[in-house]
Structures are given as structure tokens and as C-alpha cells.
Write an enzyme that holds these catalytic residues in place. Structure first.
Site, short mmCIF file in Angstrom:
data_model
loop_
_atom_site.label_atom_id
_atom_site.label_comp_id
_atom_site.label_asym_id
_atom_site.label_seq_id
_atom_site.Cartn_x
_atom_site.Cartn_y
_atom_site.Cartn_z
N LYS A 1 0.67 -1.39 -0.62
CA LYS A 1 -0.23 -0.08 -0.06
C LYS A 1 0.75 1.30 0.01
O LYS A 1 1.58 1.11 0.74
CB LYS A 1 -1.32 0.03 1.05
CG LYS A 1 -1.70 -1.00 0.76
CD LYS A 1 -3.11 -1.47 1.54
CE LYS A 1 -4.60 -2.02 1.34
NZ LYS A 1 -5.60 -1.67 2.67
N ARG B 1 -3.82 -10.67 4.78
CA ARG B 1 -3.61 -10.52 2.63
C ARG B 1 -2.87 -10.22 1.78
O ARG B 1 -2.83 -8.65 2.01
CB ARG B 1 -5.61 -9.63 2.85
CG ARG B 1 -5.88 -9.15 1.25
CD ARG B 1 -6.86 -8.44 1.40
NE ARG B 1 -7.64 -8.70 0.06
CZ ARG B 1 -7.47 -7.91 -0.75
NH1 ARG B 1 -7.07 -6.77 -0.06
NH2 ARG B 1 -8.07 -7.46 -1.72
#
Length: 398
Positions: free
Chosen positions: A342, A377
Site C-alpha cells: 500500500k 491479506r
């Protein structure tokens, strides 16, 4: 001469010293401090907790106003071991009717019970997902605009090939999404989302009948079709709030639901990043949503919590959540951490692009494991499986 002993080695050190086994069992617990914050406690009860914890050799931090009952309710921070909390319950029992202490007793009991009960997620098809080890969820994006190019899978054959690779590398869950929710992403129609994910899930279920598949959607209609096609878990970035029918679908299909924290939409969420205490606010939100799910008829073993790294959080907020992930774990519900590649990782590491953020992502996974998370994840399954298994070997060394 002296030696500092790591807290993780206390029990082993006493065994080496030939301490009596009964003494090892008692004293090793005393070395494990477990801070526990109790909210909205009546001030007189806070003062009682202070005195009782001190008498047990622990501590209880209270606001300055508590001693003179200058506020009707205060928060308190218990500083003790699980053993001391058990003894505290015994001391509070005769006072249960005083100053709402029965609520304090219930909270401490709930905490201690959560520590001893194994976590299990009951899947929609009746199987159980267990957490004797941290589980890895592999990301399968059936979208053309996901922020990480290499995560985009175009076409059924490519999806099946990628899924096979992830499963062979140790993925416990395949997470299929048909709409990008990165900051700034534009929504797609229900028809388009379903066209992207439903046929893919059918094919995945046929080719990999024993796999665990989650559907990444905040639309109840898509979740319903995905579950009919063979999905086992709903992964909802809105914690069931964006679509009023989502919890009903989860209940009907007895499907577990991942409840994630966010604010706003992908178009607005990065303007909604201000918090007073991000860890406490996110934790309170998720526990409130979990309680709402229970009231709607879902079972506790259908709920998984996700703090929503990157969703309506700036860099400081993301780091604070990772640092404080242990504040979310320990409530008797599995916790999922999804920080893979991210943007905040790129910003910290000299603005590197998503393609170069694997090492930074691995660091976030280390913190997730240390903090007690049950699922991560990720885009890169093999590297994370190897990392986690190595960490577990170190942490569980006897």
C-alpha cells in the site's frame, strides 16, 4: 555479573534452574504483564480496582479526577497478569452489586475467556478455518485498475493459473474482487462487478474444490451470487454498512463476514484521516459492528475484524494501527491485516512504486504476527508463507 532474561524465555530459564514445576507455572505468569483498559467505569469502582490491584501486586492507572470522584465515570488501565486478573475477580465477587462492578467483572471474565478459547471461523459450506498458525489470504483482482499492476488478473484462464500458484505456495484463502477500492477509484456497476467475479468463482470452485474462497464486495447482491457460485466468506470493506442487505445475506448463507473499518468512499476517504486516538476509535468501531452482527443473528464464529489499513488513514494512522494491532486482537475474534504494497509503505521508503514494496510489506506482516493477527491479506503468497512459518518457528521454540 548479571544477565537480562527475555520475557519469552522466563519459563525456560526457571526450568533450567531446576525450579519446582509448580513454582514455574505460578511465577512464569507473573512475568507476563497484560494491560487491560476498562471503559466507562464508575469512579468509586475505579478506586476499588486501584486498591485491589495494588494488593495483588499489580497496578491500576486512573485519571487524576478519580480519587475525589470528580467525574462520575472514568476509564481505567489494569496492569497485571492473567493470574492477577483471576484473583481480582475473586476479590470483586462479594462487591458485585456496588458501583456497577458487575460490569467490570463481566468484562474481565470475557477477556480471560477469550484467551483460552481457540478461534475458529465456520465457513458457508460447513467447514472450519482454524488459526493454529497465521493464515495467508492471496489477492485475486479481476479488475483492470487495481493499484498494483501485477495483481490484476484478466480472464478465467489467468485467474485459474494464478490461483493454482497461490494455493501451491500455501495460501489458505483466495480473495476474489471485481471492483478496485484504492483511493480515488471509481465504482463499477453491479452487472460489471458480477460479470468479473461470479464466473471466476464458479471455475475456481470446480477446479479447486477444497479451496477457501472469499468475495471482496460491499454489495449484497454480488455477495449472494458469489456464495451461490461457491464462495465461502464475504470480505466487506464497509463492515456491512454500505448495503443494508449484507448482514441478511451472511445470515442466510451462514457465511462469515470480514468487517473492515473505513470512512467515506474511495473518492473521499483520504480527506477523512483525522482521528483523536486512531487505535481506540477503530477498535471501538469494529467491536460495535461485531455486536450489531450478533444482534442481527450472526454467530461469533462468523466474524473477522480488519482495521482497514490505507482506508481513510494517513501514514501516521496506518503506522499507529500496525503498532497497536495487539489492541484489536484478544477480543475473541480473528483479526485480518491487509497492508500489502500500500501507498504508505512507498512513502516511507523514499516514494518507491508498488512494484518495489515487497520488503516493506514483509515488515508489516512481521508486526501483524507479533501483534497476534490471524490472517494477512497479501499479493505475494510464497514470500509471506515462508516469512510467517519462520517467525512462528522462532516464537514457538521450546
Amino acid at each position: 555479573m548479571f544477565r537480562k532474561i527475555a520475557l519469552t524465555l522466563i519459563e525456560k530459564e526457571m526450568q533450567t534452574m531446576d525450579v519446582h514445576p509448580g513454582g514455574v507455572a505460578i511465577m512464569s505468569q507473573k512475568a507476563q504483564l497484560e494491560p487491560l483498559k476498562l471503559l466507562h467505569v464508575k469512579a468509586p469502582a475505579a478506586n476499588i480496582l486501584k486498591q485491589e490491584m495494588l494488593a495483588l501486586g499489580g497496578e491500576c492507572a486512573t485519571p487524576a479526577v478519580a480519587i475525589k470522584c470528580g467525574s462520575e465515570y472514568v476509564d481505567v488501565l489494569l496492569l497485571g497478569s492473567a493470574r492477577q486478573y483471576g484473583l481480582l475477580l475473586n476479590k470483586l465477587a462479594p462487591m458485585a452489586d456496588w458501583f456497577a462492578l458487575q460490569e467490570v467483572i463481566a468484562d474481565v471474565k470475557s477477556y480471560l475467556q477469550a484467551k483460552t478459547q481457540p478461534l475458529v471461523t465456520k465457513l458457508a459450506d460447513g467447514r472450519e478455518l482454524t488459526y493454529d498458525r497465521v493464515q495467508v489470504m492471496g489477492i485475486l483482482n479481476a479488475t483492470p485498475d487495481s493499484f498494483y499492476d501485477d495483481s490484476r488478473v484478466s480472464g478465467i484462464d489467468a485467474m485459474l493459473h494464478k490461483a493454482e500458484q497461490m494455493l501451491s505456495e500455501g495460501a489458505a484463502i483466495l480473495d476474489v474482487g471485481g471492483e478496485s477500492t484504492r483511493p480515488g477509484a471509481m465504482p463499477v456497476s453491479l452487472e460489471e462487478e458480477q460479470l468479473r467475479v461470479v464466473p471466476a468463482i464458479k471455475q475456481l470452485r470446480d477446479k479447486f474444490p477444497h479451496s477457501v474462497i472469499s468475495i471482496d464486495t460491499y454489495h449484497s447482491a454480488t455477495a449472494r451470487q458469489a456464495l451461490e457460485a461457491g464462495a465461502n466468506i464475504i470480505n466487506d470493506i464497509s463492515a456491512g454498512e454500505d448495503d443494508a442487505g449484507m448482514l441478511a445475506v451472511a445470515k442466510q448463507y451462514q457465511a462469515p463476514i470480514i468487517l473492515m473499518h473505513k470512512r467515506g468512499t474511495p473518492q473521499t476517504m483520504q480527506q477523512l484521516v483525522k482521528y483523536d486516538h486512531v487505535v481506540e476509535e477503530v477498535t471501538s468501531y469494529l467491536l460495535t459492528r461485531a455486536e450489531c452482527c450478533l444482534q442481527q443473528g450472526l454467530n461469533k464464529n462468523q466474524l473477522i475484524l480488519d482495521p482497514g489499513i490505507g482506508f481513510a488513514k494517513d501514514m501516521a494512522g496506518n503506522l499507529a494501527l500496525l503498532q497497536g494491532i495487539g489492541s484489536l486482537t484478544g477480543h475473541g475474534l480473528p483479526v485480518l491485516v491487509a497492508a500489502s504494497r500500500k501507498g504508505f509503505i512507498g512513502k516511507i521508503l523514499d516514494n518507491i512504486p508498488a512494484q518495489e514494496r515487497l520488503t516493506g510489506t514483509l515488515a508489516t506482516t512481521c508486526q501483524a504476527v507479533y501483534g497476534g493477527a490471524q490472517i494477512v491479506r497479501v499479493h505475494d503468497v510464497l514470500q509471506h508463507v515462508q516469512l510467517i512459518r519462520m517467525l512462528e518457528a522462532i516464537l514457538q521454540c521450546q
